[in-house]
Scaffold this motif. Sequence first.
Motif, mmCIF file in Angstrom:
data_model
loop_
_atom_site.group_PDB
_atom_site.id
_atom_site.type_symbol
_atom_site.label_atom_id
_atom_site.label_comp_id
_atom_site.label_asym_id
_atom_site.label_seq_id
_atom_site.Cartn_x
_atom_site.Cartn_y
_atom_site.Cartn_z
ATOM 1 N N SER A 204 0.838 -1.204 0.000
ATOM 2 C CA SER A 204 0.000 0.000 0.000
ATOM 3 C C SER A 204 0.870 1.251 0.000
ATOM 4 O O SER A 204 2.089 1.176 0.145
ATOM 5 C CB SER A 204 -0.898 0.001 1.229
ATOM 6 O OG SER A 204 -0.109 0.087 2.409
ATOM 7 N N GLU A 235 -1.204 9.555 -0.795
ATOM 8 C CA GLU A 235 -2.382 8.746 -1.094
ATOM 9 C C GLU A 235 -3.297 9.437 -2.101
ATOM 10 O O GLU A 235 -3.920 8.784 -2.939
ATOM 11 C CB GLU A 235 -3.155 8.458 0.196
ATOM 12 C CG GLU A 235 -2.469 7.444 1.096
ATOM 13 C CD GLU A 235 -3.223 7.219 2.391
ATOM 14 O OE1 GLU A 235 -4.020 8.107 2.765
ATOM 15 O OE2 GLU A 235 -3.027 6.176 3.020
ATOM 16 N N GLY A 335 0.776 9.597 -18.057
ATOM 17 C CA GLY A 335 0.980 8.197 -17.759
ATOM 18 C C GLY A 335 1.393 7.390 -18.968
ATOM 19 O O GLY A 335 1.581 7.911 -20.074
ATOM 20 N N GLN A 341 -2.778 12.681 -15.621
ATOM 21 C CA GLN A 341 -3.565 12.246 -14.477
ATOM 22 C C GLN A 341 -2.806 12.547 -13.190
ATOM 23 O O GLN A 341 -1.584 12.456 -13.143
ATOM 24 C CB GLN A 341 -3.863 10.739 -14.566
ATOM 25 C CG GLN A 341 -4.746 10.215 -13.434
ATOM 26 C CD GLN A 341 -4.898 8.708 -13.471
ATOM 27 O OE1 GLN A 341 -4.239 8.020 -14.248
ATOM 28 N NE2 GLN A 341 -5.770 8.171 -12.636
ATOM 29 N N LYS A 343 -1.686 11.250 -9.847
ATOM 30 C CA LYS A 343 -1.470 9.870 -9.406
ATOM 31 C C LYS A 343 -0.963 9.826 -7.974
ATOM 32 O O LYS A 343 -0.244 10.734 -7.532
ATOM 33 C CB LYS A 343 -0.456 9.179 -10.329
ATOM 34 C CG LYS A 343 -0.827 9.202 -11.811
ATOM 35 C CD LYS A 343 0.270 8.569 -12.660
ATOM 36 C CE LYS A 343 -0.005 8.723 -14.156
ATOM 37 N NZ LYS A 343 -1.197 7.963 -14.570
ATOM 38 N N ASP A 344 -1.323 8.754 -7.263
ATOM 39 C CA ASP A 344 -0.751 8.540 -5.935
ATOM 40 C C ASP A 344 0.611 7.863 -6.082
ATOM 41 O O ASP A 344 1.005 7.452 -7.169
ATOM 42 C CB ASP A 344 -1.690 7.702 -5.068
ATOM 43 C CG ASP A 344 -1.973 6.331 -5.673
ATOM 44 O OD1 ASP A 344 -1.020 5.541 -5.796
ATOM 45 O OD2 ASP A 344 -3.138 6.048 -6.021
ATOM 46 N N ARG A 346 1.797 4.973 -5.151
ATOM 47 C CA ARG A 346 1.802 3.576 -5.592
ATOM 48 C C ARG A 346 1.582 3.478 -7.098
ATOM 49 O O ARG A 346 2.234 2.688 -7.791
ATOM 50 C CB ARG A 346 0.716 2.791 -4.849
ATOM 51 C CG ARG A 346 0.735 1.307 -5.131
ATOM 52 C CD ARG A 346 -0.336 0.572 -4.311
ATOM 53 N NE ARG A 346 -0.254 -0.857 -4.528
ATOM 54 C CZ ARG A 346 -0.793 -1.485 -5.567
ATOM 55 N NH1 ARG A 346 -1.463 -0.788 -6.482
ATOM 56 N NH2 ARG A 346 -0.672 -2.801 -5.701
ATOM 57 N N THR A 347 0.662 4.304 -7.628
ATOM 58 C CA THR A 347 0.397 4.290 -9.067
ATOM 59 C C THR A 347 1.620 4.757 -9.852
ATOM 60 O O THR A 347 1.966 4.175 -10.885
ATOM 61 C CB THR A 347 -0.805 5.187 -9.392
ATOM 62 O OG1 THR A 347 -1.935 4.742 -8.629
ATOM 63 C CG2 THR A 347 -1.155 5.127 -10.870
ATOM 64 N N ILE A 348 2.284 5.799 -9.341
ATOM 65 C CA ILE A 348 3.477 6.318 -10.041
ATOM 66 C C ILE A 348 4.550 5.240 -10.125
ATOM 67 O O ILE A 348 5.075 4.937 -11.214
ATOM 68 C CB ILE A 348 4.025 7.566 -9.319
ATOM 69 C CG1 ILE A 348 3.030 8.727 -9.419
ATOM 70 C CG2 ILE A 348 5.367 7.988 -9.919
ATOM 71 C CD1 ILE A 348 3.405 9.916 -8.555
ATOM 72 N N GLY A 350 4.197 2.062 -9.647
ATOM 73 C CA GLY A 350 3.700 0.894 -10.382
ATOM 74 C C GLY A 350 3.818 1.077 -11.884
ATOM 75 O O GLY A 350 4.255 0.163 -12.608
ATOM 76 N N GLU A 351 3.425 2.260 -12.373
ATOM 77 C CA GLU A 351 3.540 2.535 -13.812
ATOM 78 C C GLU A 351 4.997 2.570 -14.231
ATOM 79 O O GLU A 351 5.362 2.093 -15.312
ATOM 80 C CB GLU A 351 2.838 3.847 -14.162
ATOM 81 C CG GLU A 351 1.325 3.762 -14.162
ATOM 82 C CD GLU A 351 0.690 4.896 -14.935
ATOM 83 O OE1 GLU A 351 1.358 5.485 -15.820
ATOM 84 O OE2 GLU A 351 -0.478 5.205 -14.672
ATOM 85 N N LYS A 354 6.299 -0.884 -14.695
ATOM 86 C CA LYS A 354 5.854 -1.436 -15.985
ATOM 87 C C LYS A 354 6.739 -0.900 -17.113
ATOM 88 O O LYS A 354 7.155 -1.637 -18.011
ATOM 89 C CB LYS A 354 4.396 -1.070 -16.243
ATOM 90 C CG LYS A 354 3.388 -1.800 -15.381
ATOM 91 C CD LYS A 354 1.973 -1.379 -15.748
ATOM 92 C CE LYS A 354 0.945 -2.051 -14.843
ATOM 93 N NZ LYS A 354 -0.429 -1.587 -15.158
#
Length: 746
Positions: A204, A235, A335, A341, A343-344, A346-348, A350-351, A354
């Motif tokens: 998280s 968050e 993104g 967008q 982003k929080d 975790r999303t940053i 995570g992307e 990838k």
Amino acid sequence: MNLQANYEQIPLKEYAERAYLDYSMYVVLDRALPFVGDGLKPVQRRIIYAMSELGLAASAKPKKSARTVGDVIGKFHPHGDSACYEAMVLMAQPFSYRYPLIDGQGNFGSSDDPKSFAAMRYTESKLHPIAEVLLGELGQGTVDFTPNFDGTLEEPSWLPARLPHVLLNGSTGIAVGMATDIPPHNLREIAAATIRLLEDPKASVADLCEHVKGPDFPTASEIITPREALLEIYEKGTGSVRARAIYREENGNVVITALPHQVSPSKVLEQIAAQMRAKKLPMLEDLRDESDHENPVRLVLVPRSSRVDTEGMMQHLFATTDLEKSFRVNLNMIGLDGRPQVKDLRTILGEWLKFRTATVTRRLEHRLAKVERRLHLLEGLRIAFLNIDEVIRIIRTEEEPKPVLMERFGLSVDQAEYILETKLRQLARLEEMKINAETDKLEEERARINVLLKSPTKLKRLIRDEITADAEKFGDARRSPLVEREVAQALDESDLVASEPVTVVLSQKGWVRAAKGHDVDAEGLNYREGDALSCAVPSRTNQQVAFVDSTGRSYSTLAHTLPSARGNGEPLTGRFSPPAGARFDAMASGVNDTRLVLASDFGYGFVTRFESMLSNKKAGKQLINLPDGAHVLPPPITAEPSRDRIVVATTAGHLLMFSVAELPELDKGKGNKLISIPKDKLESGEERVAGVTVVAEGSGEVTLFAGQRKLTLKWSELVEYGGNRATRGGLLPRGLRRVDRLVTSG
């Protein structure tokens, strides 16, 4: 002659909408927002790429910045040279970028004035070693290349960043309808959080924030935002961070050693100096800028004395200057889907993982293709060595040896061409051993790459090891310490003014002024024609003064803001907004807990605290309820209501003394009856209360004024007029039965 029109007719509204939308998307995607993959805007990416193409690596000799800017705007970025150079300078300023990408030589500005950099014809630049993180894998098939603006060259669509650069140096930008404010972070912390998410995809934001403590600015200023607020920022992707300057005490002086990010020392000094000129910093005597090469920030504040509360003074300066500053956070970026967008954390990450996984996969596949091609060529070369005599015969005798070689030995086109291009000296017996050794090595590498591509676990391990290696090579300790503190509060204006005695003088027509000292002859001052003294009260420059008008409303202001008594003063109607026709009848001054007896000439009154008389509104507030025709009397101060006595005199010569404790203490109202006055005399105006004063029990004197006559009554004489509240009191001697006023005289 009719010519067919070569144009399209569309409504202006539709054209304007389409044109503005196209422009908006261009600004959002191609100018203002960074890409999550490499964390760069297009102009920054083009500058870095152009410098790499010019051979300006960290180990190379720097070249004129004008050369780089010329290449950027001439080949990739057809915009203004000054804007391009400014973007380049920004990436070279260690006080602007947490991890500068460009190594600038010459004047690249200062923290005092970031835009004071020299022209590009004077400065030189090359890439910083950390730029390798962005460029190291560029030639390994990791990115897509697109045509430049005129189609004559190609440029990378992004750079193959090995670290989440979008969070390392952050970014700011204003697009159309949106903006971005990404603060810089510590490389080691971001790397640790990235590895945590790589190994635990279900982690998280709170888990990641165990590693990412908060932003890490280029300066050593404290980040005082609470931990919970920082977690909420990561968050939600939005919020604000507060940074505060760091200071220490040296030989009684305050020395500021670090300022918040992008705060100019000269601006801070000017802000402090402005307060000193306005006499709002009486505790500060002097300030100096002792910054030099060894101490980039050293601002010295000299208190007026050793008794000055340094902590309180600095809290005030934090609240009123840029020594404490709030930074907006808006983690808005483009993104992997090509859309902007917020982003929080975790999303940053995570992307980016990838993106990194795809980059590493492309790099491995690119290398695998090269290995396999080389193995293919070496296999053909080995066949040639095994049949060297036959190969030489074919090459010597055949007009077109390539197809013959291909048919004779089953070679491919590439193998045949490679054999034909081989030099004679490579036909030595020793070369065959080299071919075998190279083949073994390449086959081993091919096997290793295939294992990595087929095993997600091993691929993750490779990515983790590369991130760890870069973190060890380029990482450093946190610069901005995290210290949770309350947001600084400015001192009250009264606390910032030197406490000096003054006498506030109010004229009958409502003009007010303040004379220095308490031994002031208020009646002897000059007044405007037709005006005279109404009342005067002692005060201090750091105290409030309250005024009560004829409707019973009270108003207040600081004594030090009143004009000097050298002139005629200023009308109170310029400061306050009393009801139409109202006049100012009384005033008082003191501290909040000072108690006063507030009374009207109709004979009613109550005890109130001075704080109840204060109002920060121009319209004031209702304090005492007055019957029609009643006036407020100057309020005397009572130090001890339980022991003090109140003395009341009427215009008809009646005098009464009773305990102040018999009156109620109210914040507002009418109060209780002080002395009995016949109703007919009160309504006709024949008799009113001339004044009230307070004396201490067992001591004190009261002086009564009746025209040109006056009488001073000692305590032993005042006792004869003692009685209960609301009684008629005793009658004064003849000649003093037209009392104008009374005052405590001892």
